[in-house]
Design a protein around this motif. Structure first.
Motif, PDB file in Angstrom:
ATOM      1  N   ARG A  93       9.062  -3.624  -7.398  1.00 44.54           N
ATOM      2  CA  ARG A  93       9.896  -2.475  -7.073  1.00 44.54           C
ATOM      3  C   ARG A  93       9.097  -1.538  -6.176  1.00 44.54           C
ATOM      4  O   ARG A  93       7.972  -1.167  -6.511  1.00 44.54           O
ATOM      5  N   PRO A  94       9.653  -1.147  -5.032  1.00 44.43           N
ATOM      6  CA  PRO A  94       8.902  -0.289  -4.113  1.00 44.43           C
ATOM      7  C   PRO A  94       8.493   1.026  -4.773  1.00 44.43           C
ATOM      8  O   PRO A  94       9.243   1.598  -5.561  1.00 44.43           O
ATOM      9  N   LEU A  95       7.288   1.482  -4.438  1.00 48.01           N
ATOM     10  CA  LEU A  95       6.820   2.773  -4.904  1.00 48.01           C
ATOM     11  C   LEU A  95       7.207   3.824  -3.881  1.00 48.01           C
ATOM     12  O   LEU A  95       6.833   3.737  -2.717  1.00 48.01           O
ATOM     13  N   THR A  96       8.013   4.796  -4.295  1.00 49.99           N
ATOM     14  CA  THR A  96       8.358   5.916  -3.433  1.00 49.99           C
ATOM     15  C   THR A  96       7.483   7.082  -3.840  1.00 49.99           C
ATOM     16  O   THR A  96       7.537   7.553  -4.975  1.00 49.99           O
ATOM     17  N   ARG A  97       6.679   7.539  -2.904  1.00 49.60           N
ATOM     18  CA  ARG A  97       5.671   8.535  -3.224  1.00 49.60           C
ATOM     19  C   ARG A  97       5.999   9.850  -2.549  1.00 49.60           C
ATOM     20  O   ARG A  97       6.163   9.913  -1.332  1.00 49.60           O
ATOM     21  N   LYS A  98       6.123  10.915  -3.348  1.00 52.92           N
ATOM     22  CA  LYS A  98       6.302  12.235  -2.779  1.00 52.92           C
ATOM     23  C   LYS A  98       5.022  12.648  -2.072  1.00 52.92           C
ATOM     24  O   LYS A  98       3.919  12.330  -2.519  1.00 52.92           O
ATOM     25  N   VAL A  99       5.180  13.344  -0.943  1.00 53.43           N
ATOM     26  CA  VAL A  99       4.016  13.781  -0.188  1.00 53.43           C
ATOM     27  C   VAL A  99       3.471  15.030  -0.869  1.00 53.43           C
ATOM     28  O   VAL A  99       3.909  16.153  -0.635  1.00 53.43           O
ATOM     29  N   GLU A 100       2.524  14.813  -1.785  1.00 52.73           N
ATOM     30  CA  GLU A 100       1.934  15.885  -2.576  1.00 52.73           C
ATOM     31  C   GLU A 100       0.417  15.709  -2.594  1.00 52.73           C
ATOM     32  O   GLU A 100      -0.113  14.709  -2.106  1.00 52.73           O
ATOM     33  N   TYR A 105      -3.689   6.411  -7.045  1.00 58.78           N
ATOM     34  CA  TYR A 105      -4.011   6.005  -8.417  1.00 58.78           C
ATOM     35  C   TYR A 105      -3.245   6.869  -9.429  1.00 58.78           C
ATOM     36  O   TYR A 105      -2.628   6.365 -10.367  1.00 58.78           O
ATOM     37  N   ASP A 106      -3.257   8.198  -9.199  1.00 57.51           N
ATOM     38  CA  ASP A 106      -2.535   9.105 -10.089  1.00 57.51           C
ATOM     39  C   ASP A 106      -1.041   8.805 -10.072  1.00 57.51           C
ATOM     40  O   ASP A 106      -0.385   8.798 -11.122  1.00 57.51           O
ATOM     41  N   ASP A 107      -0.488   8.574  -8.875  1.00 60.79           N
ATOM     42  CA  ASP A 107       0.948   8.317  -8.752  1.00 60.79           C
ATOM     43  C   ASP A 107       1.351   7.035  -9.475  1.00 60.79           C
ATOM     44  O   ASP A 107       2.409   6.975 -10.117  1.00 60.79           O
ATOM     45  N   HIS A 114       0.441  -0.269 -13.331  1.00 65.22           N
ATOM     46  CA  HIS A 114      -0.931  -0.579 -13.732  1.00 65.22           C
ATOM     47  C   HIS A 114      -1.787  -0.688 -12.471  1.00 65.22           C
ATOM     48  O   HIS A 114      -1.842  -1.742 -11.841  1.00 65.22           O
ATOM     49  N   PRO A 115      -2.442   0.425 -12.091  1.00 62.12           N
ATOM     50  CA  PRO A 115      -3.251   0.385 -10.876  1.00 62.12           C
ATOM     51  C   PRO A 115      -4.478  -0.489 -11.048  1.00 62.12           C
ATOM     52  O   PRO A 115      -5.101  -0.518 -12.112  1.00 62.12           O
ATOM     53  N   GLY A 116      -4.805  -1.203  -9.995  1.00 65.87           N
ATOM     54  CA  GLY A 116      -6.015  -2.021  -9.972  1.00 65.87           C
ATOM     55  C   GLY A 116      -6.775  -1.760  -8.686  1.00 65.87           C
ATOM     56  O   GLY A 116      -6.200  -1.312  -7.692  1.00 65.87           O
ATOM     57  N   ASP A 153       0.351  -3.390 -10.564  1.00 66.00           N
ATOM     58  CA  ASP A 153       0.774  -4.511 -11.406  1.00 66.00           C
ATOM     59  C   ASP A 153       0.349  -5.849 -10.804  1.00 66.00           C
ATOM     60  O   ASP A 153       1.100  -6.821 -10.806  1.00 66.00           O
ATOM     61  N   GLY A 154      -0.865  -5.885 -10.258  1.00 64.55           N
ATOM     62  CA  GLY A 154      -1.441  -7.131  -9.763  1.00 64.55           C
ATOM     63  C   GLY A 154      -1.089  -7.491  -8.338  1.00 64.55           C
ATOM     64  O   GLY A 154      -1.551  -8.522  -7.837  1.00 64.55           O
TER      65      GLY A 154
END
Length: 256
Positions: A93-100, A105-107, A114-116, A153-154
């Motif tokens: 599932r695409p990660l939609t990231r707010k510009v903040e 890693y935090d997002d 599960h960040p790697g 998630d890998g």
């Protein structure tokens, strides 16, 4: 390199038990509908790798063309993707990231991902003219150069390159493999107060294409960021690139 390829997921046979082999609905459509439902309810998780068409067809008593068309139907919907040397996978599932003022890693952690991290480079270098200007340092100043692949998630999501002043030289390889960069900076008493960033797009390099499992020189989203602490001192300059099919920036515009 990106994380280890996922093991094949064998779909439960009972998922296909009520397929109508003599009715008017095409077989490929019924198979595609069953697989789509398994994706929707989590039976097939993002990143799961399907068994191959021949094995699935033999197990279900279906022809390979029928299974292939069902798979292609879901590829067309953006639910599955075929990857060279890997096979057919459920699309992340695409990660939609707010510009903040947050790190990737935090997002990812906030989004229950599960960040790697795969660490490519950690070295002290002399700042060239560009890096020195971005960090407001004299040219030739020692800076920490870090380059990593961040996965979700890998699945490899981004190639992150960062430059930090000498005060962060104690950040170790183990630190970088297990925690986000902004987490490490906060632990050292540095809070990001302001940042200037530029968002764009370009063709991936040969190495980036391999690291992110893209077609050679496929498109990537880019973000360059210079971050400042609450005293106005530049404490980080980053050059990042992201897979465009798994990542997007979200910006809210206000009419003043």
């Amino acid at each position: 390199m990106p994380d280890t390829i996922a093991e094949q997921t064998t779909l439960p046979s009972e998922l296909f038990m009520d397929i109508d082999r003599s009715g008017p609905i095409p077989m490929y459509f019924q198979v595609a509908t069953k697989i789509e439902r398994a994706i929707a309810d989590g039976t097939l998780a993002p990143g799961a790798r399907l068994e191959n068409e021949i094995a699935l067809g033999e197990r279900l008593g279906l022809s390979r063309p029928t299974v292939r068309r069902a798979i292609q139907e879901l590829v067309g919907k953006g639910l599955l993707v075929r990857r060279r040397g890997i096979g057919t996978q459920v699309v992340q599932r695409p990660l939609t990231r707010k510009v903040e003022l947050t790190s990737l890693y935090d997002d990812l952690e906030r989004g229950s991902k599960h960040p790697g991290t795969t660490l490519l480079t950690r070295e002290m270098i002399e700042a060239d003219e560009t890096i020195a200007e971005m960090l407001s340092l004299p040219k030739g100043s020692p800076v920490l150069h870090v380059r990593r692949v961040r996965s979700s998630d890998g699945v490899a999501l981004a190639v992150l390159e960062n430059f930090l002043p000498q005060e962060f030289a104690d950040i170790s390889e183990d630190d970088l493999k297990t925690r986000g960069l902004y987490q490490l900076m906060r632990a050292r008493g540095t809070l990001i107060s302001v940042a200037h960033q530029r968002i764009g797009a370009r063709a991936a390099s040969h190495e980036e294409s391999e690291l992110l499992d893209l077609k050679p020189h496929g498109p990537v989203l880019t973000m360059d960021r210079t971050a400042y602490n609450n005293n106005g001192k530049a404490v980080e300059f980053g050059r990042h690139c992201y897979r465009p099919d798994l990542y997007a920036f979200e910006i809210t515009l206000v009419n003043n």
